[in-house]
Design a protein around this motif. Sequence first.
Motif, PDB file in Angstrom:
ATOM      1  N   UNK A 143       0.850  -1.183   0.000  1.00  0.00           N
ATOM      2  CA  UNK A 143       0.000   0.000   0.000  1.00  0.00           C
ATOM      3  C   UNK A 143       0.895   1.245   0.000  1.00  0.00           C
ATOM      4  N   UNK A 144       1.310   1.631  -1.192  1.00  0.00           N
ATOM      5  CA  UNK A 144       2.215   2.769  -1.369  1.00  0.00           C
ATOM      6  C   UNK A 144       2.690   2.808  -2.807  1.00  0.00           C
ATOM      7  N   UNK A 145       3.562   3.771  -3.132  1.00  0.00           N
ATOM      8  CA  UNK A 145       4.069   3.881  -4.486  1.00  0.00           C
ATOM      9  C   UNK A 145       5.377   3.105  -4.630  1.00  0.00           C
ATOM     10  N   UNK A 146       5.989   3.179  -5.833  1.00  0.00           N
ATOM     11  CA  UNK A 146       7.219   2.429  -6.055  1.00  0.00           C
ATOM     12  C   UNK A 146       8.327   2.879  -5.121  1.00  0.00           C
ATOM     13  N   UNK A 147       8.425   4.172  -4.876  1.00  0.00           N
ATOM     14  CA  UNK A 147       9.485   4.648  -4.007  1.00  0.00           C
ATOM     15  C   UNK A 147       9.327   4.089  -2.595  1.00  0.00           C
ATOM     16  N   UNK A 148       8.077   3.878  -2.158  1.00  0.00           N
ATOM     17  CA  UNK A 148       7.856   3.244  -0.856  1.00  0.00           C
ATOM     18  C   UNK A 148       8.346   1.804  -0.872  1.00  0.00           C
ATOM     19  N   UNK A 149       8.112   1.104  -1.972  1.00  0.00           N
ATOM     20  CA  UNK A 149       8.616  -0.273  -2.108  1.00  0.00           C
ATOM     21  C   UNK A 149      10.133  -0.288  -2.069  1.00  0.00           C
ATOM     22  N   UNK A 167       7.850  12.281 -14.557  1.00  0.00           N
ATOM     23  CA  UNK A 167       8.710  12.400 -13.383  1.00  0.00           C
ATOM     24  C   UNK A 167       9.976  13.158 -13.777  1.00  0.00           C
ATOM     25  N   UNK A 168      10.182  14.300 -13.167  1.00  0.00           N
ATOM     26  CA  UNK A 168      11.129  15.291 -13.701  1.00  0.00           C
ATOM     27  C   UNK A 168      12.476  15.323 -12.993  1.00  0.00           C
ATOM     28  N   UNK A 169      12.742  14.395 -12.096  1.00  0.00           N
ATOM     29  CA  UNK A 169      13.988  14.462 -11.324  1.00  0.00           C
ATOM     30  C   UNK A 169      15.217  14.545 -12.218  1.00  0.00           C
ATOM     31  N   UNK A 170      15.296  13.676 -13.219  1.00  0.00           N
ATOM     32  CA  UNK A 170      16.494  13.629 -14.057  1.00  0.00           C
ATOM     33  C   UNK A 170      16.582  14.801 -15.018  1.00  0.00           C
ATOM     34  N   UNK A 171      15.445  15.187 -15.592  1.00  0.00           N
ATOM     35  CA  UNK A 171      15.501  16.311 -16.536  1.00  0.00           C
ATOM     36  C   UNK A 171      15.855  17.607 -15.809  1.00  0.00           C
ATOM     37  N   UNK A 172      15.374  17.776 -14.588  1.00  0.00           N
ATOM     38  CA  UNK A 172      15.722  18.972 -13.822  1.00  0.00           C
ATOM     39  C   UNK A 172      17.196  18.954 -13.427  1.00  0.00           C
ATOM     40  N   UNK A 199      12.241  13.389  -5.374  1.00  0.00           N
ATOM     41  CA  UNK A 199      10.888  13.820  -5.035  1.00  0.00           C
ATOM     42  C   UNK A 199       9.964  12.611  -5.087  1.00  0.00           C
ATOM     43  N   UNK A 200       8.723  12.796  -4.673  1.00  0.00           N
ATOM     44  CA  UNK A 200       7.740  11.720  -4.783  1.00  0.00           C
ATOM     45  C   UNK A 200       7.467  11.430  -6.250  1.00  0.00           C
ATOM     46  N   UNK A 201       7.188  10.171  -6.547  1.00  0.00           N
ATOM     47  CA  UNK A 201       6.935   9.798  -7.938  1.00  0.00           C
ATOM     48  C   UNK A 201       5.518  10.168  -8.349  1.00  0.00           C
ATOM     49  N   UNK A 259       9.487   6.836 -11.248  1.00  0.00           N
ATOM     50  CA  UNK A 259      10.503   6.872 -10.196  1.00  0.00           C
ATOM     51  C   UNK A 259      10.870   8.329  -9.943  1.00  0.00           C
ATOM     52  N   UNK A 260      10.741   8.745  -8.698  1.00  0.00           N
ATOM     53  CA  UNK A 260      11.105  10.109  -8.338  1.00  0.00           C
ATOM     54  C   UNK A 260      12.463  10.221  -7.685  1.00  0.00           C
ATOM     55  N   UNK A 261      13.013   9.071  -7.273  1.00  0.00           N
ATOM     56  CA  UNK A 261      14.324   9.060  -6.611  1.00  0.00           C
ATOM     57  C   UNK A 261      15.148   7.915  -7.195  1.00  0.00           C
ATOM     58  N   UNK A 262      15.662   8.071  -8.405  1.00  0.00           N
ATOM     59  CA  UNK A 262      16.353   6.979  -9.082  1.00  0.00           C
ATOM     60  C   UNK A 262      17.613   6.537  -8.337  1.00  0.00           C
ATOM     61  N   UNK A 263      17.620   5.270  -7.920  1.00  0.00           N
ATOM     62  CA  UNK A 263      18.723   4.764  -7.107  1.00  0.00           C
ATOM     63  C   UNK A 263      20.062   4.851  -7.817  1.00  0.00           C
TER      64      UNK A 263
END
Length: 432
Positions: A185-191, A278-283, A293-295, A305-309
């Motif tokens: 019960x959460x998003x991918x980043x929670x997993x 999801x704009x983490x990488x482009x920013x 950030x949150x996905x 993915x908002x926080x690419x490992x």
Amino acid sequence: MRYRSTRGQAPLVSADQALRAGVAPDGGLYLPEALPKFEPDEFARDNDLGALANRLLAPFFAGSPLADRLADICQSTFDFPLPLVTPDPAEPGLQVLELFHGPTGAFKDFGARFLFRAFDAIADASDPITVLAATSGDTGGAVGCAAEGARHARAVILFPKGRISAFQERQLCCWRDPVTALRVRGDFDACQRLVKLAFADRELSARHGLTSANSISIGRLLPQMAYWARASLDVFNRTGTRPGLIIPTGNLGNGFAAILARACGLPIGPVVLATNANATLVDWHASGEYAARDSIATLANAMDVGAPSNFERLSGFGDQLIEDVVRVDDPAIRERIALTHQQSGYIACPHTATALEAHARMDPARRSERVWIAAATAHPYKFAEAVEPLTGQPLSPPPSLADVLTRPVHLTDIAASLEELAGQLDADRAKG
């Protein structure tokens, strides 16, 4: 070959130790201490992908117990087609590398199959391995398929509730022992955070022999270099020019594998990353500042993915090798799927469409400089509910995906808490 942590606070380890650990003791990700260097003509006699992969990966496993098994692992891993196609004959400068002809219809089959064959080679009944994998769509299906029937390694797959397609969920939950599917019960980043918390709990990790099959594992990234090597060599040998790559990416694994191959001397030109909304990488690419950030949920959900490992690997290693990062939101994905089919008859999944859209946005002069290879990362049937209305054409599953529809589904719902995950791991172990 020894492997170092990106954080520099862990001992150097061998390849099999890096694969088994997944994450370094200091929380960092493993990278080779040094990279081998190749010339393109060294692969002239490697006609099939298995032979090429063995030659490419041999230096990475030198001195490891896996070295003597590597040729067999590569041949049994890379035993399905890898077509490089031209979707539109009117535009021969755009080619698509179809990475979805494996048993689960996604590029993750390459890394997952290699990894589980390696795990079965280094583990035994008295010292088993538990693969803990968070998935935003395709990784879990590939891991479950690769793990089914394994002798000494089991797979526990975490996926976000309500954030993947109906077919993806079925494909995650249809595999027999030793595979367990947990719907979180959460998003991918929670997993992904749950996986990291489990690894950080040393007692829990040791009790279950935890390791990873996500792209945080160096054992996932190394075999993915092989298909970038094959495609780039084919184009380079034919044209004399290094092709550019356009790679849909979320957690940065596929993109980093290409950068690693390029750094080893493979004839790869500019690397362009295509992301969804999801704009983490482009920013980061635009500003030089990384901010997780949150996905955001999108049509191309395997890239949500908002926080690419793997940014931790990229930073200070290959960031200078990325020419551009292109953000493609859902309306543009839909339009590109429809337009591509209208113009050429080619049907792309939402992830592949991000790469095709990135190519379409290039300046025409830049496009004409070289062949560009766009990665097709998943079979469009896996996203039939999104793709069919855009093309007006019903999709039929290939035999491997049709088989998924006949299998019974097994899953357990859990909260995004380490306590619940640990309880499930213990319950699975108690069952045998």
